[in-house]
Design a protein around this motif. Sequence first.
Motif, PDB file in Angstrom:
ATOM      1  N   ILE A  43      31.627 -55.025  13.405  1.00 55.92           N
ATOM      2  CA  ILE A  43      30.850 -55.028  14.644  1.00 55.92           C
ATOM      3  C   ILE A  43      31.067 -56.343  15.392  1.00 55.92           C
ATOM      4  O   ILE A  43      31.229 -57.399  14.778  1.00 55.92           O
ATOM      5  CB  ILE A  43      29.352 -54.787  14.345  1.00 55.92           C
ATOM      6  N   ASN A  44      31.115 -56.264  16.710  1.00 54.95           N
ATOM      7  CA  ASN A  44      31.344 -57.434  17.544  1.00 54.95           C
ATOM      8  C   ASN A  44      30.142 -58.376  17.424  1.00 54.95           C
ATOM      9  O   ASN A  44      29.015 -57.972  17.653  1.00 54.95           O
ATOM     10  CB  ASN A  44      31.538 -56.997  18.996  1.00 54.95           C
ATOM     11  N   GLU A  45      30.379 -59.634  17.072  1.00 55.45           N
ATOM     12  CA  GLU A  45      29.288 -60.567  16.790  1.00 55.45           C
ATOM     13  C   GLU A  45      28.777 -61.258  18.047  1.00 55.45           C
ATOM     14  O   GLU A  45      29.357 -62.235  18.495  1.00 55.45           O
ATOM     15  CB  GLU A  45      29.721 -61.599  15.750  1.00 55.45           C
ATOM     16  N   ASP A  46      27.672 -60.754  18.576  1.00 53.57           N
ATOM     17  CA  ASP A  46      26.975 -61.454  19.656  1.00 53.57           C
ATOM     18  C   ASP A  46      25.787 -62.183  19.020  1.00 53.57           C
ATOM     19  O   ASP A  46      25.675 -62.253  17.792  1.00 53.57           O
ATOM     20  CB  ASP A  46      26.548 -60.486  20.758  1.00 53.57           C
ATOM     21  N   VAL A 100      23.657 -59.919  16.700  1.00 49.62           N
ATOM     22  CA  VAL A 100      24.329 -59.578  15.446  1.00 49.62           C
ATOM     23  C   VAL A 100      24.362 -60.793  14.519  1.00 49.62           C
ATOM     24  O   VAL A 100      24.131 -60.675  13.314  1.00 49.62           O
ATOM     25  CB  VAL A 100      25.759 -59.047  15.714  1.00 49.62           C
ATOM     26  N   LYS A 101      24.601 -61.972  15.072  1.00 49.63           N
ATOM     27  CA  LYS A 101      24.612 -63.187  14.244  1.00 49.63           C
ATOM     28  C   LYS A 101      23.251 -63.419  13.597  1.00 49.63           C
ATOM     29  O   LYS A 101      23.171 -63.789  12.417  1.00 49.63           O
ATOM     30  CB  LYS A 101      25.020 -64.395  15.082  1.00 49.63           C
ATOM     31  N   GLU A 102      22.187 -63.196  14.343  1.00 50.17           N
ATOM     32  CA  GLU A 102      20.838 -63.355  13.780  1.00 50.17           C
ATOM     33  C   GLU A 102      20.581 -62.301  12.709  1.00 50.17           C
ATOM     34  O   GLU A 102      19.986 -62.595  11.667  1.00 50.17           O
ATOM     35  CB  GLU A 102      19.785 -63.264  14.879  1.00 50.17           C
ATOM     36  N   TYR A 136      24.347 -51.117   6.553  1.00 52.77           N
ATOM     37  CA  TYR A 136      23.468 -52.128   5.992  1.00 52.77           C
ATOM     38  C   TYR A 136      22.911 -53.083   7.041  1.00 52.77           C
ATOM     39  O   TYR A 136      21.845 -53.663   6.861  1.00 52.77           O
ATOM     40  CB  TYR A 136      24.195 -52.932   4.908  1.00 52.77           C
ATOM     41  N   LEU A 137      23.584 -53.260   8.154  1.00 49.30           N
ATOM     42  CA  LEU A 137      23.162 -54.219   9.167  1.00 49.30           C
ATOM     43  C   LEU A 137      22.205 -53.610  10.188  1.00 49.30           C
ATOM     44  O   LEU A 137      21.425 -54.322  10.828  1.00 49.30           O
ATOM     45  CB  LEU A 137      24.401 -54.784   9.872  1.00 49.30           C
ATOM     46  N   GLU A 138      22.227 -52.305  10.336  1.00 47.63           N
ATOM     47  CA  GLU A 138      21.468 -51.631  11.390  1.00 47.63           C
ATOM     48  C   GLU A 138      19.975 -51.931  11.378  1.00 47.63           C
ATOM     49  O   GLU A 138      19.407 -52.259  12.423  1.00 47.63           O
ATOM     50  CB  GLU A 138      21.708 -50.125  11.326  1.00 47.63           C
ATOM     51  N   PRO A 139      19.261 -51.860  10.239  1.00 48.23           N
ATOM     52  CA  PRO A 139      17.818 -52.138  10.288  1.00 48.23           C
ATOM     53  C   PRO A 139      17.508 -53.569  10.747  1.00 48.23           C
ATOM     54  O   PRO A 139      16.562 -53.796  11.501  1.00 48.23           O
ATOM     55  CB  PRO A 139      17.337 -51.918   8.859  1.00 48.23           C
TER      56      PRO A 139
END
Length: 108
Positions: free
Chosen positions: A6-9, A12-14, A58-61
Amino acid sequence: MRDDTINEDSDVKEAIHRLPEPVYNDRMFRIKRALDLSMKHQVLPKDQWIKYEEDLRYLEPYLVEVICERREREEWQIKSNECEVKAPVWCDVWCLVFKRICICPNTY
């Protein structure tokens, strides 16, 4: 895994920062392995491929939580500034990108 690419904005980094340590370590291992194979011009052996059905989001929630918190902060800031500026409609973008039903109760 889709969440590895996924593109890290900033959101996403947080979300990545909030991951439990074992999940974060697994993510870093997969990324390092992908970079290593790319440098060697090799492909991951087929027996190690993950099937689409077994792929975990795993990152979605964590990402949804971060986006809802950011949106809430933006709304508070708009209310405190008494400004007529409309907050970004992130939920529409979220639904387009992930093709899922918006799970944040505060949508425009």
